[in-house]
Design an enzyme around this catalytic site. Sequence first.
Site: not given
Ligand code: UDX
Ligand code: UDX
Length: 473
Positions: A11-12, A133, A173, A226, A282
């Site tokens: 997963g990249a 994930s 993160l 988480k 998330c």
């Molecule tokens: C995802 C989830 O949204 C998050 O909740 C979790 O914590 C981590 O995985 P993210 O990295 O943001 O987060 O997802 P995404 O950017 O969609 O990347 C997942 C990658 O996995 C995609 O590039 C997809 O092509 C790849 N993938 C998926 C594989 O390589 N093999 C598979 O079988 C399925």
């Molecule tokens: C979140 C969690 O913070 C992180 O720990 C987890 O691993 C993945 O999900 P992310 O969704 O990437 O991270 O960003 P985050 O900074 O949490 O913001 C989530 C949403 O809440 C954004 O739309 C942001 O704009 C909103 N937000 C955040 C607010 O509206 N007000 C705030 O004070 C903080």
Amino acid sequence: MKAIKKICCIGAGYVGGPTMSVIADRCPHITINVVDTNKLRINQWNDPDLEKLPVYEPGLKEIIQRCRNKNLFFSVNVQKHIEEADMIFISVNTPTKTKGIGAGKASDLKWIEASARQIGKYARGETIVVEKSTLPVKTAETIKEILFSSLKSGPEKNRKLNKFCILSNPEFLAEGTAIDDLENPDRVLIGGEDEKAIEALKAIYLNWVKGNKIITTDLWSSELSKLIANAFLAQRVSSINSISALCEATQANVNEVANAIGMDKRIGKFFLNAGPGFGGSCFKKDILNLVYICNHYGLKEVANYWEKVLEINDWQKKRLTKLVVEKMFGNISGKTITVLGFAFKSNTNDTRESPAITICKDLLEEGCFLSIFDPKVRLNQIISDLDINPITIDSNGNNLGGWQYANSIDDAVKGSDAIIILSDWREFYNLDYKTIISKMRKPCWIFDTRNVVDINAAKKSGFNVWSLGRSNL
Ligand code: UDX
Ligand code: UDX
């Protein structure tokens, strides 16, 4: 357990890419192969001049420049890198199911299962499998069953030599600050049963994280922590957003309220910024999951409690559109509104669950023309999110409805009646209001959903200003 020399990450994406980059940067003695089934994505990570990296994160490009093709590699060769790895991170996406049992709530684990099956098939010798994930509680059990059944059914030599240990190591993160979060984490959480495997993963983090920040728990507690961390964070955003509406109704200022309550150590000052609603991959998914699990265990009241966090979030987005229409004489049909910010927050190109998607769709539904600018989101992404093609302005300069993609703030505001600010990119703070208003149609509005506008300066330049949680202006 042998020392970890080779890591494979399946997963990249937004999680796998940055996480592995930081590990590679901090552990030059470990070789890391990030694999993905999506060839285009891998090509983008391998882009020679680093312009097309699929993920934008401050500081990421520099790390890729330092480590790529030294101890950090991106590849589609899943089999080879699983075979060679001592440790495998699963970082694939787990979207909410769209159909079948649990549709709209439960996570779709098909990619996790597919990854586990690939590991079961190709892994050699002792392999530590790490869940990265965000997953519903007890997913490790599924992974375990698939891996251990591969030991029973695989070729004879696999059965004797293979050994799997499963760990949960949730990522905390936040996008936009991913590199800093990874380099300076509040804590690293490792869940598992096998002491040696836990120590092997801990040893990797100890290269840059202090030991007292690394906590170990059982697998289930780690997985649940988480989900709950995200649920609590989302709940804070919904809480302050609900209060933003009360502040508007009662002539209070939500920033001042947030500041006053945040100075109480028990409440804390972070994550109290009112906004257009939370987005990102998330929060919604994890709360839906929590709701699903609670219902599964018969905890209806608990499920309902958490569901309200999502309801307030949806309501916040909807009420913003209504407000814009109301302020613009009850009609926006035929008017142009500039949208500043399309990603779900600043410093990322990620638009998943971005409040901008709902708000733009609702505004378009009201018949206005949108001019959309975001510093990092590309045109094709917006087309796919809105599911409406942009319509260019005709040769006589008439807006035909629909929307256009703008390359700069200056371009975006030309001929607009209003600006709505949806994310807090640095460049949206203290705009050059005088120049901007000279390009717009009067009377002009600024709707600030992130509290970034210098209200006095904007008003002085002739704007009507509405600012979230303090519209008593
Ligand atoms: C995802 C989830 O949204 C998050 O909740 C979790 O914590 C981590 O995985 P993210 O990295 O943001 O987060 O997802 P995404 O950017 O969609 O990347 C997942 C990658 O996995 C995609 O590039 C997809 O092509 C790849 N993938 C998926 C594989 O390589 N093999 C598979 O079988 C399925
Ligand atoms: C979140 C969690 O913070 C992180 O720990 C987890 O691993 C993945 O999900 P992310 O969704 O990437 O991270 O960003 P985050 O900074 O949490 O913001 C989530 C949403 O809440 C954004 O739309 C942001 O704009 C909103 N937000 C955040 C607010 O509206 N007000 C705030 O004070 C903080």
